[in-house]
Design a protein around this motif. Structure first.
Motif, PDB file in Angstrom:
ATOM      1  N   GLN A 109       0.839  -1.189   0.000  1.00  0.00           N
ATOM      2  CA  GLN A 109       0.000   0.000   0.000  1.00  0.00           C
ATOM      3  C   GLN A 109       0.883   1.251   0.000  1.00  0.00           C
ATOM      4  OE1 GLN A 109      -3.194  -0.157   2.978  1.00  0.00           O
ATOM      5  NE2 GLN A 109      -2.776  -2.353   3.198  1.00  0.00           N
ATOM      6  N   PRO A 110       0.286   2.421  -0.299  1.00  0.00           N
ATOM      7  CA  PRO A 110       1.088   3.653  -0.332  1.00  0.00           C
ATOM      8  C   PRO A 110       1.837   3.936   0.973  1.00  0.00           C
ATOM      9  CG  PRO A 110      -1.052   4.042  -1.304  1.00  0.00           C
ATOM     10  CD  PRO A 110      -1.097   2.651  -0.703  1.00  0.00           C
ATOM     11  N   GLY A 111       1.280   3.546   2.100  1.00  0.00           N
ATOM     12  CA  GLY A 111       1.917   3.827   3.384  1.00  0.00           C
ATOM     13  C   GLY A 111       2.788   2.705   3.916  1.00  0.00           C
ATOM     14  N   GLU A 112       3.224   1.782   3.040  1.00  0.00           N
ATOM     15  CA  GLU A 112       4.055   0.666   3.503  1.00  0.00           C
ATOM     16  C   GLU A 112       5.241   1.204   4.304  1.00  0.00           C
ATOM     17  OE1 GLU A 112       4.905  -2.943   1.064  1.00  0.00           O
ATOM     18  OE2 GLU A 112       6.961  -2.179   1.188  1.00  0.00           O
ATOM     19  N   GLN A 113       5.451   0.628   5.482  1.00  0.00           N
ATOM     20  CA  GLN A 113       6.495   1.126   6.379  1.00  0.00           C
ATOM     21  C   GLN A 113       6.983   0.041   7.322  1.00  0.00           C
ATOM     22  OE1 GLN A 113       4.243   3.375   9.837  1.00  0.00           O
ATOM     23  NE2 GLN A 113       3.192   3.698   7.884  1.00  0.00           N
ATOM     24  N   ALA A 114       8.240   0.139   7.692  1.00  0.00           N
ATOM     25  CA  ALA A 114       8.781  -0.692   8.764  1.00  0.00           C
ATOM     26  C   ALA A 114       8.469   0.037  10.062  1.00  0.00           C
ATOM     27  CB  ALA A 114      10.281  -0.856   8.588  1.00  0.00           C
ATOM     28  N   ALA A 125       5.182   5.152  25.441  1.00  0.00           N
ATOM     29  CA  ALA A 125       5.311   4.385  24.208  1.00  0.00           C
ATOM     30  C   ALA A 125       6.061   5.186  23.145  1.00  0.00           C
ATOM     31  CB  ALA A 125       3.931   3.997  23.697  1.00  0.00           C
ATOM     32  N   LEU A 126       6.958   4.510  22.455  1.00  0.00           N
ATOM     33  CA  LEU A 126       7.710   5.100  21.348  1.00  0.00           C
ATOM     34  C   LEU A 126       7.539   4.235  20.109  1.00  0.00           C
ATOM     35  CD1 LEU A 126       9.630   5.601  24.073  1.00  0.00           C
ATOM     36  CD2 LEU A 126      10.970   6.752  22.348  1.00  0.00           C
ATOM     37  N   GLU A 127       7.463   4.903  18.964  1.00  0.00           N
ATOM     38  CA  GLU A 127       7.444   4.204  17.681  1.00  0.00           C
ATOM     39  C   GLU A 127       8.623   4.698  16.850  1.00  0.00           C
ATOM     40  OE1 GLU A 127       4.686   3.403  13.721  1.00  0.00           O
ATOM     41  OE2 GLU A 127       4.280   5.181  14.939  1.00  0.00           O
ATOM     42  N   PHE A 128       9.310   3.753  16.235  1.00  0.00           N
ATOM     43  CA  PHE A 128      10.337   4.076  15.263  1.00  0.00           C
ATOM     44  C   PHE A 128       9.898   3.436  13.959  1.00  0.00           C
ATOM     45  CE2 PHE A 128      12.410   4.321  19.347  1.00  0.00           C
ATOM     46  CZ  PHE A 128      13.061   5.533  19.253  1.00  0.00           C
ATOM     47  N   LYS A 129       9.905   4.228  12.886  1.00  0.00           N
ATOM     48  CA  LYS A 129       9.457   3.716  11.601  1.00  0.00           C
ATOM     49  C   LYS A 129      10.410   4.142  10.515  1.00  0.00           C
ATOM     50  CE  LYS A 129       5.347   5.762  11.619  1.00  0.00           C
ATOM     51  NZ  LYS A 129       4.045   6.221  11.139  1.00  0.00           N
ATOM     52  N   ALA A 130      10.268   3.487   9.344  1.00  0.00           N
ATOM     53  CA  ALA A 130      11.086   3.800   8.176  1.00  0.00           C
ATOM     54  C   ALA A 130      10.292   3.439   6.930  1.00  0.00           C
ATOM     55  CB  ALA A 130      12.391   3.015   8.210  1.00  0.00           C
ATOM     56  N   PHE A 131      10.587   4.151   5.868  1.00  0.00           N
ATOM     57  CA  PHE A 131       9.964   3.909   4.573  1.00  0.00           C
ATOM     58  C   PHE A 131      11.060   3.570   3.573  1.00  0.00           C
ATOM     59  CE2 PHE A 131       7.047   6.466   6.910  1.00  0.00           C
ATOM     60  CZ  PHE A 131       5.777   6.117   6.457  1.00  0.00           C
ATOM     61  N   ALA A 132      10.819   2.574   2.730  1.00  0.00           N
ATOM     62  CA  ALA A 132      11.783   2.283   1.658  1.00  0.00           C
ATOM     63  C   ALA A 132      11.923   3.514   0.773  1.00  0.00           C
ATOM     64  CB  ALA A 132      11.322   1.075   0.858  1.00  0.00           C
ATOM     65  N   ASP A 133      10.822   4.244   0.585  1.00  0.00           N
ATOM     66  CA  ASP A 133      10.809   5.488  -0.184  1.00  0.00           C
ATOM     67  C   ASP A 133      10.308   6.596   0.748  1.00  0.00           C
ATOM     68  OD1 ASP A 133      10.401   7.654  -1.833  1.00  0.00           O
ATOM     69  OD2 ASP A 133       9.089   6.601  -3.246  1.00  0.00           O
ATOM     70  N   PHE A 138       3.615  10.740   3.613  1.00  0.00           N
ATOM     71  CA  PHE A 138       2.236  11.223   3.683  1.00  0.00           C
ATOM     72  C   PHE A 138       1.384  10.731   2.518  1.00  0.00           C
ATOM     73  CE2 PHE A 138       4.737  14.375   6.074  1.00  0.00           C
ATOM     74  CZ  PHE A 138       4.108  14.246   7.304  1.00  0.00           C
ATOM     75  N   ALA A 139       1.835   9.700   1.821  1.00  0.00           N
ATOM     76  CA  ALA A 139       1.114   9.194   0.650  1.00  0.00           C
ATOM     77  C   ALA A 139      -0.248   8.630   1.061  1.00  0.00           C
ATOM     78  CB  ALA A 139       1.928   8.129  -0.055  1.00  0.00           C
ATOM     79  N   LYS A 140      -1.234   8.872   0.197  1.00  0.00           N
ATOM     80  CA  LYS A 140      -2.596   8.347   0.438  1.00  0.00           C
ATOM     81  C   LYS A 140      -2.837   7.126  -0.406  1.00  0.00           C
ATOM     82  CE  LYS A 140      -4.643  12.780   1.544  1.00  0.00           C
ATOM     83  NZ  LYS A 140      -5.667  13.735   1.228  1.00  0.00           N
TER      84      LYS A 140
END
Length: 140
Positions: A109-114, A125-133, A138-140
């Motif tokens: 999906q557009p928001g694919e993320q680690a 609570a903490l979140e750490f995320k990353a995007f391949a792109d 903010f992609a919909k």
């Protein structure tokens, strides 16, 4: 991405020693100013401030997000994918218990993320995320 202005976030903790060990030592955030009641950290260029306020610390409610019970009240960082993976590896090696184990969500999906979620020693609570792109933040 554009240059971003640093944000400031203050949050309650039950112990400044625990906050220093977690944010300073485990996450590697340099310590800034402090007093008997608070300490600030450089959170990758952003100012976060741990305030000693045990009566304010409480568990966060959770909402379902792509099959995970995500803590509603959380903060964190969007990292480059290689830094996200290195942090996940470092946290696992340190024996950190994850609220949500490191994994990829919204696959295809557009928001694919680690993403990964964990609690600091005071229950924040903490979140750490990353995007391949990264342009897909903010992609919909």
């Amino acid at each position: 991405m554009n240059d971003l202005a640093p944000f400031h976030l203050a949050f309650p903790v039950t112990s400044l020693a625990s906050a220093r060990a977690f944010y300073g030592e485990l996450l590697g955030c340099p310590e800034g100013r402090s007093s008997e009641d608070w300490v600030d950290f450089d959170f990758r260029g952003h100012q976060i401030v741990a305030h000693l306020a045990p009566e304010e610390v409480r568990a966060a409610a959770a909402h379902d997000v792509d099959g995970d019970a995500v803590p509603v009240r959380h903060f964190g960082l969007v990292l480059p994918m290689d830094e996200w993976q290195a942090l996940a590896d470092r946290l696992r090696a340190a024996g950190v218990r994850f609220v949500i184990e490191p994994h990829v969500r919204f696959v295809g999906q557009p928001g694919e993320q680690a993403t990964m979620f964990l609690l600091d020693p005071c229950g924040n609570a903490l979140e750490f995320k990353a995007f391949a792109d990264p342009s897909r933040l903010f992609a919909k």
